[in-house]
Design an enzyme around this catalytic site. Sequence first.
Site, short mmCIF file in Angstrom:
data_model
loop_
_atom_site.label_atom_id
_atom_site.label_comp_id
_atom_site.label_asym_id
_atom_site.label_seq_id
_atom_site.Cartn_x
_atom_site.Cartn_y
_atom_site.Cartn_z
N TRP A 1 0.80 -1.23 0.00
CA TRP A 1 0.00 0.00 0.00
C TRP A 1 0.84 1.28 0.00
O TRP A 1 0.30 2.36 -0.16
CB TRP A 1 -0.93 0.02 1.23
CG TRP A 1 -0.22 -0.27 2.53
CD1 TRP A 1 -0.22 -1.46 3.20
CD2 TRP A 1 0.59 0.62 3.31
NE1 TRP A 1 0.56 -1.37 4.33
CE2 TRP A 1 1.06 -0.10 4.42
CE3 TRP A 1 0.95 1.96 3.18
CZ2 TRP A 1 1.88 0.46 5.39
CZ3 TRP A 1 1.79 2.53 4.15
CH2 TRP A 1 2.23 1.77 5.24
N ASN A 2 2.14 1.18 0.21
CA ASN A 2 2.88 2.44 0.43
C ASN A 2 3.17 3.22 -0.85
O ASN A 2 3.06 4.44 -0.87
CB ASN A 2 4.15 2.20 1.26
CG ASN A 2 5.13 1.28 0.59
OD1 ASN A 2 4.77 0.46 -0.24
ND2 ASN A 2 6.39 1.43 0.94
N LYS B 1 -2.54 -7.84 -8.04
CA LYS B 1 -3.29 -7.89 -6.78
C LYS B 1 -2.82 -6.74 -5.90
O LYS B 1 -1.76 -6.78 -5.27
CB LYS B 1 -3.04 -9.25 -6.08
CG LYS B 1 -3.86 -9.42 -4.83
CD LYS B 1 -2.96 -9.36 -3.62
CE LYS B 1 -3.68 -9.40 -2.32
NZ LYS B 1 -4.21 -8.10 -1.90
N PRO B 2 -3.62 -5.66 -5.85
CA PRO B 2 -3.22 -4.53 -5.00
C PRO B 2 -3.48 -4.83 -3.53
O PRO B 2 -4.22 -5.76 -3.21
CB PRO B 2 -4.13 -3.39 -5.48
CG PRO B 2 -5.32 -4.06 -6.08
CD PRO B 2 -4.90 -5.43 -6.53
N ALA B 3 -2.89 -4.05 -2.63
CA ALA B 3 -3.22 -4.18 -1.21
C ALA B 3 -4.69 -3.83 -1.04
O ALA B 3 -5.22 -2.98 -1.77
CB ALA B 3 -2.34 -3.24 -0.39
N SER B 4 -5.35 -4.45 -0.06
CA SER B 4 -6.80 -4.24 0.11
C SER B 4 -7.13 -2.79 0.42
O SER B 4 -8.23 -2.32 0.14
CB SER B 4 -7.33 -5.13 1.24
OG SER B 4 -7.14 -6.47 0.90
N GLY C 1 6.53 -6.38 -0.41
CA GLY C 1 5.81 -6.28 0.86
C GLY C 1 6.74 -6.58 2.01
O GLY C 1 7.96 -6.47 1.89
N GLU D 1 10.76 -8.14 -3.07
CA GLU D 1 11.23 -6.79 -2.69
C GLU D 1 10.66 -6.53 -1.31
O GLU D 1 9.46 -6.26 -1.16
CB GLU D 1 10.74 -5.75 -3.69
CG GLU D 1 11.23 -5.96 -5.11
CD GLU D 1 12.70 -5.60 -5.30
OE1 GLU D 1 13.24 -4.82 -4.48
OE2 GLU D 1 13.31 -6.10 -6.24
N LEU D 2 11.50 -6.61 -0.28
CA LEU D 2 10.98 -6.66 1.09
C LEU D 2 11.35 -5.43 1.91
O LEU D 2 11.67 -4.38 1.36
CB LEU D 2 11.46 -7.95 1.75
CG LEU D 2 11.18 -9.23 0.95
CD1 LEU D 2 11.79 -10.45 1.62
CD2 LEU D 2 9.69 -9.42 0.72
N CYS E 1 10.15 1.68 1.78
CA CYS E 1 11.10 0.59 2.03
C CYS E 1 12.51 1.14 2.07
O CYS E 1 13.32 0.75 2.90
CB CYS E 1 10.97 -0.47 0.96
SG CYS E 1 11.21 0.16 -0.70
N GLU F 1 12.17 -2.92 11.26
CA GLU F 1 11.87 -1.88 10.27
C GLU F 1 10.91 -0.88 10.93
O GLU F 1 9.88 -1.27 11.48
CB GLU F 1 11.20 -2.49 9.03
CG GLU F 1 10.88 -1.41 8.00
CD GLU F 1 10.32 -1.98 6.70
OE1 GLU F 1 9.49 -2.89 6.75
OE2 GLU F 1 10.71 -1.46 5.64
#
Length: 494
Positions: free
Chosen positions: A158-159, A182-185, A235, A257-258, A291, A396
């Site tokens: 979502w960011n 699939k986007p974040a809800s 995510g 990509e975390l 991130c 994080e």
Amino acid sequence: MTEVASASMAKMFVNGEWVEAASGKTTDVINPANGTVVESVPKANRADTQAAIRAAEDALPEWADTSPDQRAALILAGVDKIKQQSKELAKVLSAEQGKPVFEAMGEIHHFLHGMTFYAGLASKIRGSQVPLPPDMGKHSFGLVMKRPVGVCGAIIPWNFPITLMGTKLGPALIAGNTIIVKPASSTPLTTMKIIGLMSEAGFPAGVLNCVTGPGREVGEELLSNPTVRRIAFTGESGTGRRVMEVAGPQFKRITLELGGSDPMIVMPDADMRKAVSGALIGRFWNAGQACLAVKRLYLHEDIHDEFLEALIKKVNAYEPGDPSTKPEKPAVRMGPLHTAAQRDEIEEQLADAVSKGAKVLCGGKRPEDPALAKGHFFHPAVVTNVPHDCRLVQEEVFGPVLPVFKVKDLDEAIALGNDNQYGLGSSIWTQNLQWAHQAIRELQAGVTWVNQIHYGYDELPFGGVKASGIGHEHGPEAVEYYLETKGAVIGGLA
Ligand code: NAD
């Protein structure tokens, strides 16, 4: 001009059509600044996702046969449509995500730049011809061919929902793959509007699909369904582990990509004005929810006090408030944290550091203005005297809190910079080439910026090491993850 906010847009996009979830269920998208519902979207489940996967599978042979020029032309036509509506799209992005409109505008531009970059690469994908030993016949040679991987799943946080969709969509499409996004809800709206505008540009049905719904349903189906051959995930590191658990055993092509905890090192010869600005933008852009944000600041002891004073002055200029408005200068707008849980976590990480002796030099509180009570606002904080083993340093920190450390030399800065599970970005600010070289060599990170703000350039590969991920996005390098390499041997003359 097409109306962006048409009613049909609140559906999801499968096989060239706007559809609801088969169950009829929906999810409200909440504005993080005031708690109001922006719009509702379908709450898809595994069966809805399977329908999208089938559509992407059916569309694959024809799409894989299109010419690179055709693919590029369609992407550029989509880019044109989106460009015309970028202001309206930025407002929707601001409303669902919480970032100020000027930051949302920056994100849309970054997406358009990335898609244009990949459209330009479409016709440059190529394999090679390799001469072989003559034992099997004179003039025999091998071919190295590049072919699409197949149906791809793009799972997005979502960011930065739009740029992080672009880093997957661009390389997937030019390589001849079909895709399910699939986007974040909590941030599906701008995504769906952009998918709609792209598809209006003329993509065949099934090439581009967008399914909205929870990670445990839609996301897990993408991970486990054998038809999906490629998973591009961005995510949290914890979710990344789950991606490996489910998709790994099926030998899918996976990139992760975390999370990150980027160190920024400032040496005594740095350009102070630029470095302060680098720390400021690096840590507080998007209310610290990036991130590659500067999450730990290491200042050489010779400039520590002067730097900190200049930094705090600037941090105090941030004014948390309605992201759709601008405050009077010199105040700078900071939007809310994306969710209540996000703000709670930041507060807990900060409280943990304070309980262990950390000193908060500014901010670190919720605003008192009752007009902001329904949003997840937080005054940005700068913190010193932070023990290196506390949560604020080792986890994080996904919000506007910056721990600052005094170091005696570069060796100490690098050792502390590396004392972390993550390895995404890092930076050094210095005029001294030897120091810059040492930092580039020794910092355990996917990227080291020298005298530059932390930013993902479309032209350069970007990806982490350690708990920050596997593989790369951005750059021509990213396209390889969407291509299969096939060899062929052409027999020579007798
Ligand atoms: P998240 O892991 O909670 O969610 C990311 C996506 O995964 C969402 O679409 C979510 O619905 C989906 N998901 C959740 N559970 C799933 C499951 N079991 N199977 C499949 N999909 C599932 O992350 P977030 O909170 O949305 O994003 C913030 C995180 O993303 C931070 O850690 C941040 O550092 C990281 N991030 C990394 C980069 C990068 O390039 N390295 C860029 C941006 C954000």
